[in-house]
Design an enzyme around this catalytic site. Structure first.
Site, PDB file in Angstrom:
ATOM      1  CE  LYS A   1      -3.807   2.148   2.649  1.00  0.00           C
ATOM      2  NZ  LYS A   1      -4.702   2.003   3.816  1.00  0.00           N
TER       3      LYS A   1
ATOM      4  CB  SER B   1      -7.964   4.013   2.998  1.00  0.00           C
ATOM      5  OG  SER B   1      -7.103   3.306   3.882  1.00  0.00           O
TER       6      SER B   1
ATOM      7  CB  SER C   1      -8.308   1.280   5.910  1.00  0.00           C
ATOM      8  OG  SER C   1      -8.923   2.535   5.903  1.00  0.00           O
TER       9      SER C   1
END
Lengths: 484, 487
Positions: free
Chosen positions: B79, B154, B178
């Site tokens: 990420k 997210s 997330s």
């Protein structure tokens, strides 16, 4: 109206750790800009603070030294505000739960009385960096070497009533942190500085007046001048029917005045909250006991001991213990003296010489006692010559200066220059006779009652012996001869 | 043998060790897919093909030399919130659009040391603030099950990339859901470890007391393999916990007979899609058939999770994001007139609307006069929620509920109403507030979209969670379903 001054100090002492409070960067002074700023100090994305255990130990030491409560649990909080020298956009400090609560120090007032000044709290925090405005045309530079340097902020109660008291308190704390070896006390480098909260009120009033906070005072002299200026300013304002506004002021050393920096309305809302990146600091009794056992003899204890052991006055003991090095010097001189047979060097003589002549030379050359060009053993030898009557106290001053300049020992100087004191009564008597013969009118005046002329004869006779006459013998013989 | 992109981390590991496949071959195969689907899914912010192939070649050398661990040569994606040395770390923001980190996050460093190959950096909501991936400065990620729908957020890029078989696994972070929410919406497995289990060092901070690094994988087994390499105490993160890292893989496969599963009453209230509830009930039946004991538990304060979170998280974010000031790195406005102008325009231009909204909210709740009413009160409620969970774990071993109230929604459907968007995390936030480990697993398909269940365990109960999840995945195949067009 009679006014009373009320002063509280916030002293910032830079802790003498090798590395910063939340990063591994070195804390040495004077490195090239940003040479001691790593990614944590630069607040790069993703970095985290890690508490330096040494800073905690030093704060605990301070707390124990002022008989404060060392808190079992203290919390780091974030003080949020924007400034280029504050890379994270917040300063990590302690807010609601500081590491040290309470405690007090005693100061000696000008009249010799002792006053206790209470400490509200002392907390750990990190220093900010510095903005650089010089040498970069039209731009501002940022040097983050100092960012993250550990500080202990020592907050006093508003218990000081004059600039003199504030100085005495600040000096006391200064002495203490150096004894504890937690701060180098270097005020020029900013290692020890303070903010002064100053207000005035009608004498007898209970309610405190509105205060002004004078920021960043980094010399004792500035503290004194700034406070006195501020007190006068506030009194003038109040007597002129005005009001003091709560604000932060800056001391301008060049103009010797304080100037408004920002008012209460302009003050930041710091939005303190506990720093989620750091755990609470937990301290147990074993840790406190260990630190306690490591405490050195503290200035007050040392002064007390010197008074007892050497019959020194409170004043002398206070001066000699103003730094551990000075006290050590004094004690070493007396230790050496004890090993010289048949000669007794009085502690008072040693104290006077160190606080007087030696201190004068150190001051003149800007040297600390630890770097003195006359070592304690050498001073002992000099004092031994005073004690055994070889030289007078007055001559000792010259010998000491020669020792300082030449680095040779007292005996060699006395020998080489023939600075031996004349103790032979007949030689002194001969000199007195010559002086009396050369000054018949003064002699007549003296004998008709003008006692003050005694000093004149002392001076003349001393001169006649090139200052080498033993003063006590000279006095005695002169008195006898003058009275006929 | 199946194609590399069809293989799990465990299968790839076996094939690489057996030298049936080389890391360069595997890496090429995934890079090809990553590149091919970048236009339709937008799952990546950076594709680090060149560095990946160098790492793959190094991994092959180690594999040849028999100097390799189980993860050597396995490709993964990070990420874009994890700092990666020498590569861009944007955090999905214009503020860091050109930021190249000079250091590796601990998670990246550890996985690198274990020999994994980094394919690239996955797209995400800006500074991890969002539940749909629509707040990314680099554009939204599309859900591989239906490109008109969001992948969740997210960690939407990580979830979409794993779902579309662009990478065998991806790191992710979870502050309020997330990891789990996008895993649920994309039909993959998402593990948020216990707060303190995985170092936060090098993870761009959103809300420090809630942020936790974790994984998005195809299976619990893969998560177990990777977590072992990522987890553990880090002296650079004071909130990481000094506990030994268990052999997560070694415990998988243990029977769950007698395991007490609590069904969270508050999670099956109104607002939950009935079909999701149905799928979870079916999953519970499956676990019961394996010997688990199912009982209801109640966490009365849990419904306060969302408002509590939306005080605590913005408060911390308002302070954490203060460092992005245009002074040392990141976006700086052109020709600032003075300091204030520099701050205002750099931050005004660098941050997107959702980030600004949260900074404003956080600044407000910490302000003098509001601190007690908001921040302090939220912290008290947080403690109550923690206590609720603690009480529940005296009665049961794990609790199970849904991960999300609905399946993936359409792009743009909730962007105009932040509160509706925030309610997406209603089931996930509790675990963050209490610092608990939680895992989301696919448990069905509803109108062609994945549904998911969430298992929450006690602190440092990752082994138990992974074992239950693995047991379920041994008996079901929802986690093997591939979105049409991505086989």
């Amino acid at each position: 109206m009679e006014w009373e001054t009320v002063i509280g100090l916030e002293i910032h002492a830079q802790l003498a750790t090798q590395s910063k409070i939340f990063s591994g960067s070195a804390t040495a002074y004077g490195a090239p800009a940003n040479a001691q700023a790593n990614l944590v100090d630069l607040a790069y994305p993703g970095v985290l603070p890690v508490l330096n255990a040494e800073a905690v130990r030093m704060a605990v030491k301070f707390g124990l030294a002022i008989n404060a409560r060392v808190m079992r649990r203290s919390i780091f909080a974030r003080k949020n505000y924007f400034y280029p020298d504050l890379p994270k956009g917040y300063q990590i400090s302690q807010y609601e739960l500081p590491i040290v609560c309470g405690g007090a120090v005693d100061i000696v007032l000008d009249d010799g009385t002792v006053k206790r000044i209470d400490v509200t709290r002392a907390h750990l925090e990190e220093d900010a960096g510095k903005s650089l405005h010089e040498g970069i045309a039209g731009l501002t530079g940022v040097d983050l070497n100092r960012a993250g340097t550990p500080l202990i902020e020592i907050v006093s109660e508003p218990e000081m009533r004059s600039a003199r008291e504030a100085i005495a308190y600040m000096k006391k704390i200064h002495t203490l942190v150096r004894y504890l070896e937690i701060c180098d006390g270097n005020m020029q480098e900013g290692s020890f500085r303070c903010d002064a909260n100053v207000s005035v009120r009608a004498r007898g009033a209970e309610k405190l007046g509105t205060r002004a906070e004078i920021k960043n005072l980094n010399s004792f002299r500035f503290v004194e001048k700034a406070i006195n200026y501020e007190v006068a300013r506030q009194i003038e304002l109040l007597e002129g029917g005005g009001q003091v506004v709560q604000e932060t002021r800056l001391y301008d050393a060049d103009r010797a005045e304080t100037r408004s920096m920002r008012s209460k309305e302009e003050a930041n809302d710091y939005r303190y909250f506990p720093d989620p990146d750091l755990l609470p600091v937990e301290i147990d009794q074993l840790y406190i006991d260990t630190v306690c056992a490591s405490l050195p003899e503290l200035p007050d204890q040392k002064a007390q001991r010197l008074r007892q052991d050497f019959a020194l006055s409170a004043y002398d003991a206070g001066v000699l213990t103003s730094s551990a090095e000075l006290a050590d010097y004094f004690e070493t001189v007396l230790e050496k003296a004890a090993s010289i047979p048949d000669i007794v060097i009085s502690p008072k003589l040693a104290a006077n010489t160190i606080m007087g002549e030696l201190a004068g030379l150190l001051n003149r050359d800007g040297i600390e006692i630890s770097g003195s060009r006359v070592a304690p053993a050498a001073l002992t030898k000099l004092l031994a010559r005073v004690a055994d009557g070889t030289i007078s106290g007055k001559m000792a001053k010259d010998v000491l200066e020669a020792m300082w300049e030449e680095g040779t020992d007292a005996d060699a100087i006395i020998e080489a220059r023939g600075w031996r004191q004349i103790t032979d009564d007949s030689a002194i008597a001969a000199a007195i006779d010559a002086v009396m013969a050369a000054n018949p009118s003064q002699l007549a005046q003296y004998r008709s009652g003008k006692d003050k002329l005694f000093g004149f004869f002392v001076g003349q006779a001393m001169k006649a012996t090139q200052g080498k006459a033993n003063p006590a013998r000279l006095n005695e013989l002169l008195k006898k001869k003058l009275s006929g | 043998m199946s194609a590399p992109h069809d293989m799990s981390v465990a299968e790839l590991s076996a094939a690489l060790q057996a030298r049936q496949l080389s890391s360069v071959e595997v890496t090429r195969a995934f890079l090809e897919r990553v590149t091919r689907h970048q236009a339709d899914l937008n799952a990546f912010i950076s594709i680090t093909a060149e560095a990946a192939l160098v790492e793959a070649a190094q991994a092959d050398a180690r594999l040849r030399a028999k100097d390799a661990g189980p993860l050597t040569g396995v490709p993964i994606a990070h990420k874009d919130i994890f700092c990666t040395r020498g590569e861009k770390t944007t955090c999905g923001s214009r503020m860091l659009a050109n930021f190249v980190s000079p250091y590796d996050a601990t998670v990246v460093e550890r996985l690198r040391a274990a020999g994994v190959v980094m394919l690239g950096k996955t797209n995400m909501d800006e500074f991890a603030m969002g539940s749909s991936n629509e707040t990314s400065f680099f554009g939204p990620v599309k859900n591989p099950w239906d490109v008109a729908r969001v992948p969740g957020g997210s960690s939407g890029g990580s979830a979409a990339a794993v779902a579309a078989r662009l990478t065998p696994a991806a790191t992710a972070t979870d502050t309020g859901g997330s990891i789990r929410q996008p895993a649920a919406l994309c039909g993959v497995t998402g593990l948020k470890p216990t707060y303190g289990r995985v170092s936060r060092f090098g993870m761009v901070a959103f809300a420090s007391s809630l942020d936790q690094g974790g994984l998005i994988t195809r299976s619990a087994e893969d998560a177990a393999l990777l977590l072992g390499a990522m987890a553990g105490f880090d002296e650079r993160d004071s909130t990481s916990v000094e506990l030994p890292v268990p052999d997560y893989n070694g415990v998988l496969g243990q029977p769950i007979k007698g395991l007490k599963i609590g069904v969270l009453k508050e999670f099956f209230d109104k607002g939950l899609d009935p079909e999701i509830e149905q799928h979870i009930r079916a999953a519970l039946d499956l676990l019961r058939s394996q010997g688990a004991v199912i009982k209801d538990v109640s966490l009365p304060n849990l419904p306060l999770s969302v408002p509590t979170y939306y005080v605590v998280a913005p408060a911390e974010c308002s302070s954490n994001l203060a460092r992005f000031d245009g002074v040392r790195y990141g976006h700086r406005c052109d020709n600032p007139r003075d300091l204030l102008d520099l701050y205002q325009r750099s931050r005004g231009e660098g941050f997107g609307a959702e980030v600004k909204r949260r900074i404003m909210t956080g600044t407000y709740v910490l302000s003098a006069g509001y601190y007690d009413a908001f921040y302090l009160k939220a912290q008290r409620v947080r403690q109550l929620i923690s206590n609720d969970f603690e009480r529940a774990f005296h009665e049961v071993d794990v609790v199970i509920g849904p991960t999300t109230p609905t399946t993936a929604f359409e792009l743009g459907a909730k962007t105009s109403d932040p509160v509706t968007m925030y309610l997406n995390d209603i089931y996930t936030i509790g675990a963050n507030l209490a610092g608990l480990p939680a895992i989301s697993l696919p448990c069905g398909l509803s109108h062609g979209l994945p549904t998911a269940m969430q298992i929450i365990g006690p602190h440092f109960g990752e082994e138990r969670l992974l074992n239950v999840a693995h047991r379920y995945q041994l008996e079901s195949d929802w986690h093997r379903r591939v979105p049409p067009g991505f086989a």
